[in-house]
Design a protein around this motif. Structure first.
Motif, short mmCIF file in Angstrom:
data_model
loop_
_atom_site.label_atom_id
_atom_site.label_comp_id
_atom_site.label_asym_id
_atom_site.label_seq_id
_atom_site.Cartn_x
_atom_site.Cartn_y
_atom_site.Cartn_z
N MET A 191 69.09 87.11 48.92
CA MET A 191 68.71 86.08 47.24
C MET A 191 69.08 84.47 48.23
SD MET A 191 70.80 88.26 44.36
CE MET A 191 71.03 89.88 44.45
N ILE A 192 68.95 83.45 47.18
CA ILE A 192 68.07 82.47 47.14
C ILE A 192 69.61 81.95 46.35
CG2 ILE A 192 67.26 80.33 48.04
CD1 ILE A 192 66.79 82.72 50.13
N SER A 193 70.35 81.04 46.69
CA SER A 193 71.51 80.60 45.73
C SER A 193 71.91 79.64 46.63
CB SER A 193 73.01 81.39 45.94
OG SER A 193 73.72 81.01 45.51
N PRO A 194 72.12 78.16 45.65
CA PRO A 194 73.30 76.91 46.44
C PRO A 194 74.42 77.90 47.23
CG PRO A 194 72.67 76.87 43.93
CD PRO A 194 72.12 78.05 44.19
N GLY A 195 74.96 77.51 48.39
CA GLY A 195 75.65 77.97 49.45
C GLY A 195 77.65 77.68 48.88
N ALA A 243 63.34 73.27 42.72
CA ALA A 243 62.18 73.64 44.46
C ALA A 243 62.57 74.65 45.07
CB ALA A 243 62.33 72.32 45.03
N ILE A 244 64.38 75.33 44.25
CA ILE A 244 64.16 75.96 44.96
C ILE A 244 63.35 77.33 45.06
CG2 ILE A 244 66.11 77.95 45.63
CD1 ILE A 244 68.36 76.05 45.16
N VAL A 245 63.71 77.80 43.48
CA VAL A 245 62.15 78.59 42.06
C VAL A 245 60.98 79.03 43.32
CG1 VAL A 245 61.50 79.34 40.61
CG2 VAL A 245 64.15 78.78 41.07
N ASP A 246 60.43 77.38 42.96
CA ASP A 246 59.09 77.21 43.69
C ASP A 246 58.54 77.42 44.75
OD1 ASP A 246 59.04 75.97 41.34
OD2 ASP A 246 58.82 74.01 41.38
N THR A 247 59.84 77.48 46.00
CA THR A 247 59.46 77.45 47.36
C THR A 247 59.06 79.12 47.54
OG1 THR A 247 60.34 75.64 48.08
CG2 THR A 247 60.73 76.58 49.50
N VAL A 248 60.67 79.68 47.14
CA VAL A 248 60.42 80.90 46.87
C VAL A 248 59.89 81.55 46.28
CG1 VAL A 248 61.57 83.39 46.07
CG2 VAL A 248 62.48 81.40 47.55
N LYS A 249 59.16 81.52 45.21
CA LYS A 249 57.49 81.82 44.83
C LYS A 249 56.42 81.28 45.50
CE LYS A 249 58.82 81.40 39.73
NZ LYS A 249 58.62 80.66 38.10
N GLY A 250 56.07 80.86 46.34
CA GLY A 250 55.21 80.41 46.79
C GLY A 250 55.46 80.92 48.88
#
Length: 335
Positions: free
Chosen positions: A309-313, A327-334
């Motif tokens: 999972m991607i999360s702020p550190g 931007a985190i979500v947009d990058t993951v979706k792409g």
């Protein structure tokens, strides 16, 4: 997949349509407060405002989980610690410590009725009722060693940890009891996952030996006492204790960007450990001080590292711009 399905599948190592995006630590920002009309400090004391602000992680940021509380002081307050008010822009912090080393702590029978804990539990119920079919509801507690560090004077506690660690066992035991009791109440209220912030157990504060003696055994006891997935977050460079953290039995470990992720996976492989890692977009250099391009680049690096999972550190600075978080979500979706 729904956010709930995505999160749980990822935690189990099953196939997902994309990586979940969450914030293991506090995720409220001033821009979310304005959009939701729910501001600090009121959202720290009012259940409905607390739940409304927490919901922004999903409704505004597009994250797959929401989380309360925002601060790290509920357990210490219930033990009798005096708090310093954070006002409209900050969070409460411990100002006065109720015990000193040598004191016997009588655990309060009404612990769950003290301070803001009832409001916190009600906020979880509200989140479960309003969002529980869509996203994961996370309840955050403070780790046993860190609670001990809040109810005692910090400097003397750290000195004792190095010189006479046995003198601290009683207080860490009280910290474990408090955190576990709060976590169980959160689960009963509707929390799907418990996140544990054990900031004082960082190797910036203590040695690996102290972690193994005074923190890890109580974290392990806590994990084993809870019947939902537990995510442990400890700040700093965890390379020398990452295997010890995994051996608590936690469902995942949340790390900061300074952790050597490939090195952690190598150590896990040698030990036969399959504990996943969550992280680790830099909350200050990228999310707060950076721009969308920087966040996108770092998120892509995190995907490549093998996080489930991607999360702020760590905790999101409240002045962080919404566009950097989305931007985190947009990058993951792409990806």
């Amino acid at each position: 997949m729904t956010s709930r399905e995505r999160f749980m599948a990822a935690l189990k190592g099953e196939e997902v349509d994309r990586l979940p995006v969450i914030s293991v630590c506090q995720h409220a920002t001033y821009e979310q407060m304005e959009k939701l009309n729910s501001y600090w400090p009121d959202a720290l004391y009012d259940s409905e405002l607390m739940a409304k602000l927490a919901s922004g992680a999903h409704s505004i940021l597009g994250f797959d989980a929401v989380r309360v509380p925002f601060c790290q002081t509920h357990e210490a307050e219930a033990f009798g610690a005096g708090l310093k008010d954070g006002g409209k822009k900050g969070l409460p912090s411990v100002k006065t410590h109720p015990f000193k080393i040598g004191d016997t702590v009588e655990f309060p029978e009404d612990f769950l009725e003290r301070g803001r804990i009832p409001k916190l539990l009600e906020a979880i119920r509200i989140l479960k009722d309003t969002l529980g079919d869509k996203v994961i509801i996370m309840g955050g507690i403070i780790g046993p060693f860190s609670i001990a560090g809040q109810i005692l004077e910090v400097t003397s506690m750290l000195m004792a940890a190095y010189r006479k660690p046995d003198n601290l066992i009683h207080y860490v035991e009280m910290g474990e009891k408090a955190g576990t009791m709060l976590a169980k109440a959160m689960i009963e209220a509707g929390a799907d996952v418990i996140t544990v912030e054990d900031m004082m157990a960082s190797l910036d504060m203590i040695s690996p030996d102290i972690y193994r003696k005074l923190a890890q055994p109580y974290a392990k006891k806590q994990v084993e006492s809870l019947d939902v997935p537990v995510i442990i977050h400890i700040c700093g460079k965890l390379d020398r204790i990452v295997v010890d953290i995994a051996k608590t039995g936690c469902a995942a470990i949340s790390v900061e960007p300074v952790v050597n992720v490939p090195g952690a996976f190598e150590k896990f492989k040698a030990e036969g450990i399959t504990t996943p890692l969550i992280g680790a977009v830099d909350p200050v250099n990228s999310l707060f001080q950076g721009d969308v391009a920087k966040v996108r680049a770092e998120t892509a690096e995190c995907i490549a590292k093998g996080f489930i999972m991607i999360s702020p550190g760590c905790a999101v600075p409240p002045a962080t711009k919404t566009e950097n978080l989305t931007a985190i979500v947009d990058t993951v979706k792409g990806a």
